[in-house]
Design an enzyme around this catalytic site. Structure first.
Site, short mmCIF file in Angstrom:
data_model
loop_
_atom_site.label_atom_id
_atom_site.label_comp_id
_atom_site.label_asym_id
_atom_site.label_seq_id
_atom_site.Cartn_x
_atom_site.Cartn_y
_atom_site.Cartn_z
CB ALA A 177 9.12 4.58 3.30
CB SER A 178 14.23 4.52 2.62
OG SER A 178 14.05 5.05 3.91
CB ALA A 226 9.17 -0.69 6.64
CD GLN A 227 6.76 -3.45 0.22
OE1 GLN A 227 7.36 -2.69 -0.54
NE2 GLN A 227 6.25 -4.61 -0.16
CB ILE A 275 -0.87 0.00 1.27
CG1 ILE A 275 -1.86 -1.14 1.19
CG2 ILE A 275 -1.59 1.32 1.45
CD1 ILE A 275 -2.56 -1.37 2.50
CE LYS A 328 6.60 1.21 9.16
NZ LYS A 328 6.36 2.43 9.95
CG ASP A 337 7.33 11.40 11.08
OD1 ASP A 337 7.39 12.50 10.50
OD2 ASP A 337 7.58 10.32 10.51
#
Ligand SMILES: Nc1ncnc2c1ncn2[C@@H]1O[C@H](COP(=O)(O)OP(=O)(O)O)[C@@H](O)[C@H]1O
Ligand SMILES: [Mg+2]
Length: 511
Positions: free
Chosen positions: A135-136, A138-139, A132, A155, A290
């Site tokens: 990123a650098s 994890a996905q 979905i 994740k 974040d």
């Protein structure tokens, strides 16, 4: 891991900085001394054709880091939270670094899950989706739990990411040691410290158990916050490289059209996000660091749900009290008081001129109060404040800079919901409530009660402890004062228990 590949990385890094035109900016940002500049330019220049070209449409430093890959991008992102190291201008530029990367296939993700958790993936999950978001590091995939049919988000760390980052970080250490060698002791240049800080942060993000723990702790501290939520961690289906959370159904805070279509009250959302953030930072000293739109979802019933617990901030109770007083002082425009608080807390060395300091603080506060309400920013106020306190000899505190940076981000989110939001009006009740509960007589009563409780816990051991302390202090032989002190030590113990009881009563009465 030392070796020739690090030398090659060092050369490629220098060459890429040179080729993208970023070298000058980087040297400026770190306040590099003249001879280091000369060496860097002379060594970098002939190699520049070996450097990566990058995307010419973005500013030079962003261009260079993006071309050099994930570890460099991450490094830039982390430096964007350290204006104390790279200066405000570069920190601002770096804060736009995005680490979107092509996803890896779902089959690979499933294999990673199976390996890390030691389970048969198809026996645990159904409807395992394609990635979905990627990123650098994890996905994320969605799936359903076999049995309960509950929807979850999974994740997964990129395969081999630890090794890839390790290699780049080793090269960073080499680069740092070269700089150390060429420019020892330059004031703003503490390359080894910077790399160590980076190493620590990244190693934390490369262990998803730590993110799971953060999610669980954040869920606990915010459990009673109305209309706010944190997805639950499924610990049995989480490990070092996999994290399984409840799926959050809702629209992303990015998608204003969808938020409007769902009928949510945008100005109210703006106030809520800002007040929740302030409340969590002040009350718990534990905050999501974040909190951009991509990490916030809004459910059908209007609840705000936070995602992504890779970066959290923590501020101890004492610092929270000091800063609440400082912000409160600004709100009342009592600059002398703001100055005094800094001195009382020992943040500014006692030999500095308090009136000069108060004057500098007024120069920070007045322009902000003079602004049109829609431009006022607490984050900016804190940024200016830190510039002044640094000038007056206060040491930089990373957790406060993280707070300030997040404040700017959260204000941005609030403003995206309501461009006319008045940050002061929204923040004031939260700060005042905290002050009323934590500074002044109530706080004194609570501190006393707590001290009493601690002393009471030592009750049975108090006589021996005091006796030992006194003997160490006076160095008198054991026999002589012994009988003399016995009685008094008894009284001290009685006093301690008395303080505990009095404090407890006071707490009951006042709170
Ligand atoms: N529990 C969840 N429920 C729904 N969507 C999620 C959940 N966790 C993550 N996502 C989706 O995946 C995206 C990336 O997840 P995130 O944890 O933010 O990873 P990253 O650290 O790579 O930013 C999120 O922006 C969100 O769209
Ligand atoms: Mg995210």
């Amino acid at each position: 891991m030392r070796g020739p590949h690090n030398i090659w990385r060092l050369i490629r890094t220098g060459a890429t900085l040179e080729r993208t035109g970023a070298m000058g900016d980087v040297l400026d940002a770190f306040g590099a001394p003249a001879h280091l500049r000369l060496v860097a330019r002379i060594l970098g220049w002939p190699f520049s054709p070996l450097g990566l070209k990058g995307d010419p449409d973005v500013p030079p430093v962003v261009r260079a880091l993006t071309a050099l890959g994930p570890a460099y991008i991450k490094f830039g992102q982390i430096l964007s939270t350290r204006p104390d190291v790279v200066g405000a201008r570069l920190a601002g530029e770096l804060s736009v670094l995005q680490d979107k990367l092509p996803p890896f296939p779902v089959e690979v993700a499933k294999a990673e899950v199976a390996r890390d958790l030691g389970i048969d993936v198809d026996a645990a999950f159904t409807d395992f989706s394609p990635p979905i978001a990627a990123a650098s590091i994890a996905q994320v995939h969605s799936a359903r739990l076999v049995g309960s049919n509950r929807k979850v988000a999974i994740k997964v760390l990129r395969p081999g990411i630890e090794k890839a980052f390790r290699k780049d970080i080793d090269a960073f250490y080499l680069i740092a040691s070269v700089i150390d060698l060429l420019a020892p002791g330059a004031r703003r240049l503490r390359p080894m410290d910077v790399i160590r800080h980076f190493d620590g942060v990244v190693m934390g993000e490369l262990d998803l158990r730590l993110e799971s723990a953060s999610a669980a702790e954040f869920a606990a501290t915010t459990a009673r916050d109305a209309r706010f939520g944190v997805p639950q961690v499924h610990w049995v289906l989480s490990g070092k490289r996999v994290m399984t959370l409840d799926w959050v159904e809702g629209v992303s805070a990015n998608d204003l059209t969808a938020i409007r279509a769902a009928g949510h009250d945008l100005p109210e959302l703006g106030e809520r996000v800002l007040q929740l953030f302030l409340k969590q930072a002040l009350r718990d000293g534990y905050f999501h660091a974040d909190m951009h739109q991509g990490n916030l979802k809004i459910t059908a019933s209007g609840d705000l749900i936070a995602l992504d617990f890779g970066i959290m901030g923590r501020i101890d109770e004492y610092t929270r009290r000091v800063y609440a007083e400082i912000v409160y002082g600004f709100i009342r425009k009592d600059y002398r008081r703001v100055a005094e608080v800094h001195f009382e807390a020992g943040y500014v060395p006692a030999d500095r001129d308090i009136d000069e300091f108060a004057r500098a603080l007024r120069a920070v506060g007045e322009p902000i109060f003079g602004m049109d309400a829609s431009r006022i920013s607490m984050g900016r106020l804190l940024a200016y404040l830190f510039e002044v306190t640094e000038r007056f000899g206060m040491e930089t505190r990373t957790e406060l800079i993280l707070l300030q940076r997040t404040m700017v981000v959260v204000e941005g989110v609030a403003r995206s919901f309501n461009p006319h939001i008045n940050i002061w009006d929204v923040a004031r009740p939260v700060v005042e409530d905290y002050i009323a509960k934590n500074v002044g007589p109530r706080a004194v009563a609570r501190d006393l009660a707590r001290t009493g409780r601690v002393l009471a816990r030592f009750g049975p051991r108090l006589p021996a402890l005091v006796e030992r302390a006194l003997l160490e202090q006076t160095g008198t032989p054991r026999e002589a004062p012994r009988t003399d002190w016995r009685g008094r030590i008894g009284w001290i113990a009685v006093g301690a228990v008395g303080a505990a009881v009095a404090g407890g009563l006071l707490e009951l009465l006042v709170l």
